[in-house]
Design a protein around this motif. Sequence first.
Motif, short mmCIF file in Angstrom:
data_model
loop_
_atom_site.label_atom_id
_atom_site.label_comp_id
_atom_site.label_asym_id
_atom_site.label_seq_id
_atom_site.Cartn_x
_atom_site.Cartn_y
_atom_site.Cartn_z
N GLU A 1 -0.01 12.05 -1.29
CA GLU A 1 -1.25 12.81 -1.14
C GLU A 1 -2.44 11.88 -0.94
O GLU A 1 -3.33 12.16 -0.16
CB GLU A 1 -1.52 13.64 -2.41
N ARG A 2 -2.47 10.80 -1.73
CA ARG A 2 -3.62 9.91 -1.69
C ARG A 2 -3.14 8.49 -1.42
O ARG A 2 -2.20 8.00 -2.05
CB ARG A 2 -4.36 9.95 -3.04
N SER A 3 -3.83 7.83 -0.50
CA SER A 3 -3.47 6.45 -0.21
C SER A 3 -4.00 5.54 -1.30
O SER A 3 -4.79 5.95 -2.15
CB SER A 3 -4.05 6.04 1.15
N GLY A 4 -3.57 4.30 -1.25
CA GLY A 4 -4.04 3.33 -2.22
C GLY A 4 -3.37 2.01 -1.96
O GLY A 4 -2.59 1.86 -1.02
N THR A 5 -3.70 1.05 -2.79
CA THR A 5 -3.09 -0.26 -2.63
C THR A 5 -2.37 -0.66 -3.91
O THR A 5 -2.64 -0.15 -4.99
CB THR A 5 -4.14 -1.33 -2.29
N ASP B 1 -7.95 10.16 -12.14
CA ASP B 1 -7.37 9.81 -10.84
C ASP B 1 -5.97 9.19 -10.96
O ASP B 1 -5.48 8.62 -9.99
CB ASP B 1 -8.31 8.85 -10.10
N THR C 1 -4.16 0.45 -7.56
CA THR C 1 -5.17 1.49 -7.68
C THR C 1 -4.61 2.65 -8.51
O THR C 1 -3.41 2.71 -8.79
CB THR C 1 -5.60 1.99 -6.28
N THR C 2 -5.51 3.56 -8.89
CA THR C 2 -5.12 4.59 -9.86
C THR C 2 -3.99 5.48 -9.35
O THR C 2 -3.01 5.71 -10.06
CB THR C 2 -6.33 5.46 -10.22
N TYR C 3 -4.13 6.00 -8.14
CA TYR C 3 -3.09 6.90 -7.64
C TYR C 3 -1.76 6.16 -7.50
O TYR C 3 -0.71 6.66 -7.90
CB TYR C 3 -3.52 7.51 -6.29
N HIS D 1 0.83 -1.19 0.00
CA HIS D 1 0.00 0.00 0.00
C HIS D 1 0.87 1.25 0.00
O HIS D 1 2.06 1.19 0.30
CB HIS D 1 -0.91 0.00 1.23
N VAL D 2 0.26 2.37 -0.35
CA VAL D 2 0.90 3.67 -0.12
C VAL D 2 -0.03 4.44 0.80
O VAL D 2 -1.25 4.26 0.77
CB VAL D 2 1.16 4.46 -1.42
N SER D 3 0.55 5.27 1.65
CA SER D 3 -0.29 5.99 2.61
C SER D 3 0.19 7.43 2.75
O SER D 3 1.29 7.78 2.31
CB SER D 3 -0.25 5.29 3.96
N ARG D 4 -0.64 8.24 3.37
CA ARG D 4 -0.26 9.64 3.61
C ARG D 4 0.93 9.71 4.56
O ARG D 4 1.76 10.60 4.44
CB ARG D 4 -1.45 10.40 4.19
N GLU E 1 -12.77 8.42 -16.55
CA GLU E 1 -12.97 8.73 -15.12
C GLU E 1 -11.79 8.22 -14.29
O GLU E 1 -11.40 8.84 -13.31
CB GLU E 1 -14.29 8.12 -14.61
N GLU E 2 -11.25 7.08 -14.68
CA GLU E 2 -10.07 6.57 -13.94
C GLU E 2 -8.82 7.39 -14.26
O GLU E 2 -8.00 7.64 -13.38
CB GLU E 2 -9.83 5.09 -14.28
#
Lengths: 314, 546
Positions: B88-92, B133, B98-100, B80-83, B129-130
């Motif tokens: 800026e944006r978390s994700g997996t 992001d 995920t997109t970010y 994962h990435v986290s703040r 739309e993706e």
Amino acid sequence: MVALQLGGAPAATLGEVKNRADLVIFWGSNPAESHPRHFTRYSGSAKGRMNPRGRKDRYIVLVDIRPTPSVKYADEFIQIKPGHDYEVLTAMRMLTNGNRPDMDSVGDVAIQTLERLVQRCKDARLGVLFFGQGITETRGKHQNSMAIYQFGKDMSRHSKFLTLPMRGHYNVVGSGNTMCWQTGYPFAVNFGRGYPQFNPGEFSVVDLLKRKEPDAALIVAAEPMDHLPYEAARHLENIPTIVLDPRETLTTKMADVVIPVKHAGVSVEGTAYRMDHIPIKMRSVLNSPWPKDDEPLSTIIARIKAIRKEEAET
Amino acid sequence: MGIRIVNGEVIDPAHGEDRVKRDVHIKDGKIVADAGQDATVIDATGCVVMAGGVDIHTHVAGPKVNFARLMRPEDHRYEHVSREDGYERSGTGGVAATTYTTGYRYCEMGYTTIVEPAVPPLGARHAHEELVDIPQVDKAIFTLLGNSEIIFQYLEKGETSKINEYISWIMDATKSYSVKIVNPGGANMWKYRADIHDIDQKLRDFDTTPRQIILAIADAMATLGLPHPLHLHCNNLGVPDSYKTAIATAEAMEGRPLHLTHLQFSSYGASGKRKFSSEAPRLARMVNDNKNITIDVGQVLFGKTTTITADGPFEYHLHKLTGSKWYNGDVECEDGCGVVPYDYKRKSFVNCIQWAAGLELFLLIDDPWRVYLTTDHPNGAPFITYPHLIRLLMDKDFRREQVEKISAEAAAEIPLKVLDREYTLYEIAIITRSGTARRLGLVNKGHLGVGGDADVAVYRASRNWEEMFAKPAWVIKDGQVVAKEGKVTRQVFGTTMYVHPARGFADIEKDLADFFESYYTVNINNYPVGLEYLPRPELIPCQVKA
């Protein structure tokens, strides 16, 4: 969703049903009342490439625990004993895979009836099984959906066959898709550790509320006071709640703060995902004095960031 | 304020520069001759300076990618990435990140432009739309047209000029950059649970063949002057003797420009004891002899991944083979897709042949301007493995060590074992940015000449190429430093590039209205994707030949 995660599914957009399906089964779904346009647009009287005569080119089967208003649109109604969907589907999987269950009936349905249905599926140009809340919201839950998808995959060895959930609740598919591309998961996402974690049964809203874990709630375009089990909904009354909704609902009546917002597709343009995951551009048809639904959220997050920054500086 | 990168060695193949000691000046998002006295100085001593990477083929957005994310929660669990880590944006993460996370990771490898190559027209709105992001990179989509029933109808009637108009219309309606064909006719046949096995096989319900589909679309694209030529995933992909179909397809083009994508997956023969062999040398010869053809490899690397393709019948085949999860998504009137998890294993004879075949294509195609580095992310491997792949290409000792680890039976058969070629840094720069940018027709990308986009990657030179390419010392996007030492330092958003062919579509308006009314479930007025879905649109001009 969990069933999809466990095994996948054979699916398609609704135009495939319109153009090609000659066998349509509704299971635990009452489209005449829950999805009134479904039948004319896609699955019943809709005319398509291989179905130029519409209704006449399709055989429609309804499977449910009781007769519903949808029965009159079907060629065949199969009534099963409540709570026996999984058993009946398992028998159908056996029949599909060439094994005959050693019994005369299952879930009050004669094996011969199921044999005929399975044979219809095997002979279909395109067979489609739509399933509704009679499958997903009954005892067994995702196990039932899983049995449906597995049946679809087994049947795919014999004929072209699709299994499609009758999703409802306006843009629930869009919300699931957005959650998924931003977090990897469609629901039950916990950001408590600073990154998305997923564990249905632990982080799903009912479980969180039953454990009385949340100490505040921000509710966007949802109606938990009406839809959640009593015990879970009850906890919301004891914590601060902010609700964003264009309408007055049981939830807004209970909320501490209500922020009325524009209604996407009514008073503001937006995008909603159809049950087959096709996004549709929605236009605005009415004026509304309220803000767009994302504006309060952006304002709140900007304010929180500003406060955090002030705190860090002092 | 500008930036001046000093003391670095510039590798800019578009201008023939190979480790040239010169400064690179950046101002207002562009490469300039002089950034001025007040420019920030980046001391790139001991570094090589290249343009930002340009990925020509990577599945990162759209309906089927999102199904790959959805279907595999287990894929996201361990990364994962986290703040807290400064994002800026978390994700997996996982192979279908995920997109970010996707944008951050590309940036952290020095990539600044990516292309999502397989979006069915009905999925274009979702894909855009993706893309909104996905930060850090410029983006584009290709539209899938190889199973378009509208095109089939025009082919039956021989109305080629209407095909030109339709493709012009659909490029605009999907805000797309180019056309991709996947298994022409195959996804349509899959709607009957069948497939296509020969480019001259007739479809069941339409009087046309893959050969006719490919040629008609390629000719329409040339007429419209699309900047990137036909991007083709061949029929019969992934099976023994797929190489024969690839060669027949290439010959059918008769000199027209063609990009064969992830050719590795079409490079198999049926010889040897196991009736599965690498015919990569034969395909490499075919590419060497035909200057109209470029390819990207679609390298397989060992490990777990998720396969995602518009080739529905192939994914069903893979599902039956592995017993894995399987998602199928047919798209009305247009195409289809499938998703199946897959694990490439060193002990699998077939997987080892696939691994070797990709490397053989890289090493046997002479002209680096016509072979590009991809893993067909995530089909062969996730894109984060690019640094490892670069090392395999640049370091023959490392490659030999890896060959020793694979199945002995496969190792004995592969042509790879006698190949000694090592890619140079100059060649790596071609296959990862200059070549891809040129083939995409992106004149401002993939080079460091004055006027180019200021997308720059500065890599600290090392003999361990994998480490070097995994963590660039600086990455600059549109003239701003956005990552340092392989870590994003600033979140930015790139553009979405699209084309707008000049050709009108007056002659097909009525046909389209009728077709939509009869066969689609979406109103034609709701179908086109407007510019409101592209917050940073960048129109790339078409080049119509006089």
